[in-house]
Design an enzyme around this catalytic site. Structure first.
Site, short mmCIF file in Angstrom:
data_model
loop_
_atom_site.label_atom_id
_atom_site.label_comp_id
_atom_site.label_asym_id
_atom_site.label_seq_id
_atom_site.Cartn_x
_atom_site.Cartn_y
_atom_site.Cartn_z
N GLU A 323 26.09 -44.62 -29.46
CA GLU A 323 26.90 -43.79 -28.57
C GLU A 323 26.89 -44.35 -27.14
OE1 GLU A 323 28.70 -42.10 -30.24
OE2 GLU A 323 27.51 -41.83 -32.05
N TYR A 415 34.80 -49.37 -37.88
CA TYR A 415 33.40 -49.73 -37.61
C TYR A 415 33.07 -51.10 -38.20
CZ TYR A 415 32.68 -44.78 -36.43
OH TYR A 415 32.76 -43.53 -35.86
ZN LIG Z 1 31.10 -44.53 -32.58
#
Ligand SMILES: [Zn+2]
Length: 596
Positions: A323, A415
């Protein structure tokens, strides 16, 4: 753009009243006769696009499923507009789902600045996805997407995307936010607290006297956040607050529920310092003076200068690193994350792999490993991407995040393949160039909105190589990479090798020959369309062969030693190239497998 907001929260009804002033500068060359705001809370109502999508997609997000559909009146979220004025005059507007459409009688001229004044009222939804109240760990308020937020107008026009559950894109601005809330609540989030001595709650410096300014049982928290494109806050009466100032003067805040996983929260403090130390050195200098890790939300989610994570997990550092890296790849490099999620999720995942390696090494007291052909770079994201590529469910990386057919395909693309875009770039231009380009990209594009071509151009300029083909294949198609060693034949004192391109995407070749005496040499073929070569990456002997014109399915080259000397010939032993079939990459003497 300047946001000024004042809100008054009622913690019994979970509703708040808000006033908002937006000074909006039209930096585009176009006159704007309409503007749009996001009203994200409206997604948490039965029948919203987020609800319908979640109930009809083949692989629903298990956090959402039919939970929005089953919300009761006092559990839904809403943002109701009570009034809206442009330069003091009421304007016409209409709420359509999660978007406020505003028609202007007088267009906003290029270069001019106008004032929008709004009064609104909101109900905080029960926490389902990211934002909301009373999450699974009992955090009262995780306040993301909580204010009417101006949509972005850029070179592609308006981006008034409905909130369906995924990513965000916002306008750069300065935020000035006052939050009035019950005095027992501790707030953490984006922004610097301006009145710590009227608040306390651990924001005062040691030795400072706090005179809490309580009015009607509430405190008014005043935050400012310069140069960000979003503002999050979280509040709870049972939060505890720990601080650490790093060697570089960065203030780290850790805010979590008292008595929950204390040990983990203590452990993540020094690890977060290591994370910022490594990231500032390798991915660009963190420009803010503060970062807060706050318990809340439903997993991990990034916000400028802060993150919301859940605390019930084995270790907090993995999610904190991921994050926090979004603060680089979305917070500071504000690409359109809805349209190019891979530039954010993928790059953050790639950076996380490197940072976790660093933190693990440092924790174990190990030094950096020696650079060898086998351990160059990493293959971050590759397993996930290759699985997707072979599944037949892949869609181009250029797909808008909301429009992927499957949640699973979206994740493995954004991702997985996004991380591969970066780790594999190290293979194409060399690790040293990659490291320089990562910093150049950050410096070229911080506080702007880079797109896929912009990031590629930063990498082209540093490497001196033409790379347009890389995006054309890897971003805009699902064509995959598969190379093989097709044939190896001895001819007197020489050995002839034939390489084969099996997949549709062309790539340059690192072919490593290992001799029976243990020595190694690299045989390198650039692609002709790169118009150059990457530099040698290790001390091993390297032979640069003529470039490979991609139209040829095979490529022949000769090794100046007899076949009987050779132990193996392998394409990309570093594993950085996302070859979907590694089985044919290596020829070994003594093995019956001739890789035909
Ligand atoms: Zn993320």
């Amino acid at each position: 753009m300047e946001y000024k907001m004042e809100i008054d929260m009622d913690v019994k009804t979970n509703r708040f009243q808000g006033v908002q002033n937006v000074k909006y500068t039209n930096n585009s060359p176009d006159a704007l006769d309409q503007v749009f705001y996001h009203l994200y809370f409206n997604a948490f109502q039965p029948g919203s696009m987020m609800d319908v999508r979640s109930r009809t997609i083949a692989d629903p997000d298990r956090r959402v499923r039919d939970r929005i559909f089953n919300l009761k009146e006092d559990e839904i979220g809403y943002q109701k507009i009570k009034s809206l004025k442009l330069n003091g005059k009421p304007v016409k507007y209409e709420v359509v789902g999660t978007v406020l459409e505003v028609q202007l009688d007088q267009p906003i001229a290029p270069g001019s600045t106008v004032d929008f004044d709004m009064e609104f009222e909101a109900q905080v939804p029960v926490q389902i996805r990211r934002t909301g109240r009373d999450n699974a760990e009992g955090v009262r308020y995780s306040m993301a997407q909580w204010f009417p937020k101006m949509a972005e107008y850029d070179y592609q026009g308006w981006h008034a995307d409905e909130y369906i559950g995924r990513e965000f894109y916002g306008v750069w601005g300065n935020f000035d936010v006052k939050i009035k809330i019950d005095k027992d609540y501790l707030i953490g989030g984006t922004g610097y607290l301006q009145n710590p001595l009227e608040i306390g709650h651990g924001y005062e410096n040691e030795g400072e006297t706090v005179n809490q300014k309580v009015e009607n049982g509430k405190l008014t928290w005043h935050f400012v956040a310069p140069n960000v494109h979003d503002f999050m806050w979280a509040a709870d009466p049972d939060y505890t607050h720990k601080k650490l100032t790093t060697k570089d003067g960065l203030e780290l805040h850790f805010i979590h529920k008292k008595g929950q996983n204390e040990e983990n929260w203590d452990k993540v403090i020094p690890q977060t310092e290591m994370l910022f130390e490594y990231a500032s050195k390798h991915f660009g200098k963190y420009p803010y003076k503060q970062f807060s890790v706050i318990q809340g939300g439903d997993g991990g989610m990034e916000y400028p200068m802060s993150t919301l994570i859940t605390g019930s997990r084995g270790s907090l550092i993995g999610v904190t690193v991921h994050e926090a890296m979004h603060d680089w790849y979305h917070g500071i490099l504000g690409s359109n994350e809805a349209l190019h999620p891979w530039m954010d999720e993928g790059f953050a995942s790639y950076a996380s792999t490197r940072i976790m390696d660093y933190i693990n090494r440092k924790t174990r007291g190990e030094s950096e490993p020696e650079v060898t052909l086998e351990n160059l770079g990493n293959n971050s994201g590759q397993r996930s991407y290759v699985g997707l590529s072979k599944s037949g469910r892949e869609e181009p990386l250029s797909t808008h995040s909301d429009h992927f057919n499957l949640n699973g395909a979206y994740s493995s693309s954004a991702y997985g393949k996004g991380a591969v875009w970066m780790s594999q770039m190290g293979y194409v231009i060399g690790e040293e160039n990659l490291n320089k380009a990562l910093l150049a990209y950050f410096d070229d594009w911080k506080f702007k909105h880079p797109n896929p071509n912009d990031v590629l151009r930063s990498f082209e300029k540093v490497s001196g190589l033409e790379l347009d083909w890389y995006n054309e294949y890897f971003v805009y198609t699902t064509k995959s990479i598969d190379y093989g060693v097709k044939e190896v034949n001895g001819e007197g004192n020489k050995t002839n090798v034939t390489l084969e391109r099996v997949g549709m995407m062309p790539m340059p070749m690192d072919v490593v020959v290992t001799y029976k005496d243990g020595s190694k040499e690299v045989h390198y073929m650039a692609l002709r369309m790169m118009r150059g070569e990457k530099p040698a990456e290790t001390q091993d002997k390297r032979i640069v062969h003529p470039d490979w014109a991609w139209v040829s399915p095979t490529y022949d080259f000769t090794i100046d030693r007899p076949m009987s000397d050779i132990a193996s010939i392998e394409i990309d032993p570093s594993g950085r190239m996302a070859d979907v079939e590694r089985g044919n990459n290596k020829w070994e003497a003594n093995s019956l497998n001739t890789n035909k």
